[in-house]
Design a protein around this motif. Structure first.
Motif, PDB file in Angstrom:
ATOM      1  N   TYR A 174       0.847  -1.190   0.000  1.00 32.65           N
ATOM      2  CA  TYR A 174       0.000   0.000   0.000  1.00 32.65           C
ATOM      3  C   TYR A 174       0.883   1.240   0.000  1.00 32.65           C
ATOM      4  O   TYR A 174       1.926   1.289   0.661  1.00 32.65           O
ATOM      5  CB  TYR A 174      -0.906   0.054   1.241  1.00 32.65           C
TER       6      TYR A 174
ATOM      7  N   SER B  79       0.710   5.593   0.459  1.00 28.52           N
ATOM      8  CA  SER B  79      -0.068   6.722   0.960  1.00 28.52           C
ATOM      9  C   SER B  79       0.140   7.929   0.057  1.00 28.52           C
ATOM     10  O   SER B  79       1.271   8.223  -0.356  1.00 28.52           O
ATOM     11  CB  SER B  79       0.381   7.068   2.388  1.00 28.52           C
TER      12      SER B  79
ATOM     13  N   ASP C  91      -0.787  12.080   0.202  1.00 24.59           N
ATOM     14  CA  ASP C  91      -1.160  13.044   1.229  1.00 24.59           C
ATOM     15  C   ASP C  91      -1.037  14.465   0.698  1.00 24.59           C
ATOM     16  O   ASP C  91      -0.177  14.742  -0.159  1.00 24.59           O
ATOM     17  CB  ASP C  91      -0.256  12.879   2.456  1.00 24.59           C
TER      18      ASP C  91
ATOM     19  N   ARG D 126      -1.891  -1.844   6.685  1.00 29.44           N
ATOM     20  CA  ARG D 126      -2.214  -0.544   6.090  1.00 29.44           C
ATOM     21  C   ARG D 126      -2.687   0.467   7.133  1.00 29.44           C
ATOM     22  O   ARG D 126      -2.663   1.678   6.876  1.00 29.44           O
ATOM     23  CB  ARG D 126      -3.242  -0.703   4.986  1.00 29.44           C
TER      24      ARG D 126
ATOM     25  N   LEU E 228      -0.444   3.362   7.873  1.00 30.45           N
ATOM     26  CA  LEU E 228      -0.442   4.535   7.006  1.00 30.45           C
ATOM     27  C   LEU E 228      -1.599   5.458   7.354  1.00 30.45           C
ATOM     28  O   LEU E 228      -1.708   6.551   6.803  1.00 30.45           O
ATOM     29  CB  LEU E 228      -0.552   4.112   5.535  1.00 30.45           C
ATOM     30  N   GLY E 229      -2.470   5.015   8.248  1.00 28.03           N
ATOM     31  CA  GLY E 229      -3.663   5.774   8.610  1.00 28.03           C
ATOM     32  C   GLY E 229      -3.720   6.062  10.089  1.00 28.03           C
ATOM     33  O   GLY E 229      -2.912   6.808  10.628  1.00 28.03           O
TER      34      GLY E 229
ATOM     35  N   THR F 229      -1.182   9.772   9.833  1.00 29.40           N
ATOM     36  CA  THR F 229      -2.515  10.374   9.918  1.00 29.40           C
ATOM     37  C   THR F 229      -2.999  10.468  11.356  1.00 29.40           C
ATOM     38  O   THR F 229      -3.368  11.544  11.841  1.00 29.40           O
ATOM     39  CB  THR F 229      -3.510   9.541   9.093  1.00 29.40           C
TER      40      THR F 229
ATOM     41  N   ALA G 117      -8.877  12.142   6.137  1.00 25.81           N
ATOM     42  CA  ALA G 117      -8.063  11.211   6.924  1.00 25.81           C
ATOM     43  C   ALA G 117      -7.763  11.765   8.307  1.00 25.81           C
ATOM     44  O   ALA G 117      -8.106  11.155   9.336  1.00 25.81           O
ATOM     45  CB  ALA G 117      -6.770  10.905   6.168  1.00 25.81           C
TER      46      ALA G 117
ATOM     47  N   ASP H 169     -11.074   3.867   4.772  1.00 28.29           N
ATOM     48  CA  ASP H 169     -10.119   4.191   3.725  1.00 28.29           C
ATOM     49  C   ASP H 169     -10.824   4.302   2.377  1.00 28.29           C
ATOM     50  O   ASP H 169     -11.813   3.625   2.121  1.00 28.29           O
ATOM     51  CB  ASP H 169      -9.042   3.105   3.607  1.00 28.29           C
TER      52      ASP H 169
ATOM     53  N   LYS I 180      -8.900   8.013   4.790  1.00 27.54           N
ATOM     54  CA  LYS I 180      -7.559   7.976   4.240  1.00 27.54           C
ATOM     55  C   LYS I 180      -7.554   7.532   2.779  1.00 27.54           C
ATOM     56  O   LYS I 180      -8.239   6.573   2.419  1.00 27.54           O
ATOM     57  CB  LYS I 180      -6.704   7.012   5.077  1.00 27.54           C
TER      58      LYS I 180
ATOM     59  N   LEU J  28      -5.561   5.724  -0.084  1.00 30.02           N
ATOM     60  CA  LEU J  28      -4.477   4.767  -0.250  1.00 30.02           C
ATOM     61  C   LEU J  28      -4.467   4.225  -1.668  1.00 30.02           C
ATOM     62  O   LEU J  28      -5.496   4.189  -2.339  1.00 30.02           O
ATOM     63  CB  LEU J  28      -4.629   3.602   0.723  1.00 30.02           C
TER      64      LEU J  28
END
Length: 328
Positions: free
Chosen positions: A41, A43, A45, A118, A121-122, A127, A155, A299, A323, A325
């Motif tokens: 995955y 990210s 942003d 994942r 990443l959140g 985040t 997010a 997500d 979020k 992704l």
């Protein structure tokens, strides 16, 4: 062969697909204490837009015709670092590509908290940590405060709403459109403003007739101006991002900024890396909230490395709830 997205030209205003190119990536040799990772995955942003400009900032700009970077999680497929074994799940900053070769020191093994990788990443990554430290430290928010948060369906904003409710605050969230407003209500927000439905200053005045104690800014522009207009004395603003003005040709002029003086408003910018030494307490609290159901994640997932720029540009048109992704 591995592939990576490159920035081919610096955008003026809103980036377009012409600013990016997907190219084959000549991987570095897997030397001593190096690790090869297959990303799962990526990210994307809003802060990445600033890195496309050739200006000095808290993070270096992307270089023209060089691979781009960003948060990613993946699986170790080869390792010459004894700290990492094949099969380990790791997080790192060599995103915008399908595989990465990096020094083991630049990788972080994902803690065994019983959640999907994942999530790091959140809610359990940049985040969630941005929301946590921005709200509780930069803004010094506490139980009993009335909080206004912009981009509350995004997010960081959705994390802020839930952390604030877990901490006993009254939450007013702003989002665009009925569907996103319903989502923010489902997170526990006490009131939700549809910023597309009318002037923000008037809407926030109705939602917070006694004013706000805290503003968490993800948007800038009219949202920040409305927060100035309705701030109580000694209000605290945490300035996380200003997505409304990242692509603007002209700077924003604030009608109510002089209230900073009369209301003694504290405006604090911050970067989540300011708090890296305290990530242990973040994992403790956020892990507990996720386990109890007090905090939930949502997500928006775009499939395929080829669609990474599409996913990134979608951030500026409200294409994401929660979020954003890219799944490889």
């Amino acid at each position: 062969m591995a592939r990576a997205w490159h920035l081919t030209s610096r955008p003026t205003g809103m980036p377009t697909a012409d600013n990016f190119a997907l190219k084959e990536l000549a991987q570095a040799e897997l030397g001593d204490r190096m690790v090869q990772v297959k990303n799962s995955y990526l990210s994307v942003d809003p802060y990445m837009r600033g890195r496309m400009n050739d200006v000095k900032s808290y993070v270096p700009p992307f270089q023209i015709d060089a691979p781009m970077e960003g948060g990613a999680v993946g699986e170790v497929i080869e390792s010459r670092d004894p700290a990492f074994a094949v099969g380990d799940q790791v997080m790192h900053m060599l995103g915008w590509r399908d595989e990465a070769v990096a020094a083991g020191t630049s990788l972080n093994k994902i803690p065994a908290l019983g959640v999907e990788p994942r999530e790091f990443l959140g809610m359990l990554g940049l985040t969630g940590a941005t929301a946590y430290f921005g709200l509780l430290e930069a803004a010094s928010a506490k139980a009993g405060d009335t909080l206004f948060v912009s981009a509350a369906a995004g997010a960081v904003g959705s994390a802020v709403v839930q952390i604030a409710k877990a901490k006993g605050m009254t939450v007013i969230g702003s989002a665009g459109g009925a569907e996103k407003c319903d989502y923010v209500r489902s997170l526990g927000a006490d009131q939700v403003i549809d910023y597309k439905a009318g002037p923000l200053v008037k809407s926030l005045g109705k939602a917070a007739p006694d004013g706000i104690d805290v503003y968490f800014d993800n948007v800038g522009g009219d949202h920040l101006d409305a927060a100035f207009a309705h701030a109580k004395q000694n209000a605290r603003f945490a300035i996380c991002g200003m997505i409304d003005v990242y692509n603007a040709a002209e700077p924003q002029a604030f009608r109510y900024i002089m209230r900073v003086i009369s209301m003694r408003i504290r405006v604090q910018g911050f970067i989540y890396t300011d708090y890296l030494p305290r990530m242990g307490e973040f994992y403790r609290d956020m892990g507990g909230w996720i386990a109890s159901g007090a905090v939930k994640s949502r997500d928006t997932v775009v499939d395929g490395l080829e669609r990474t720029p599409e996913a990134f540009l979608g951030l500026f048109s409200g294409a994401n709830t929660g979020k954003m992704l890219v799944k490889l």
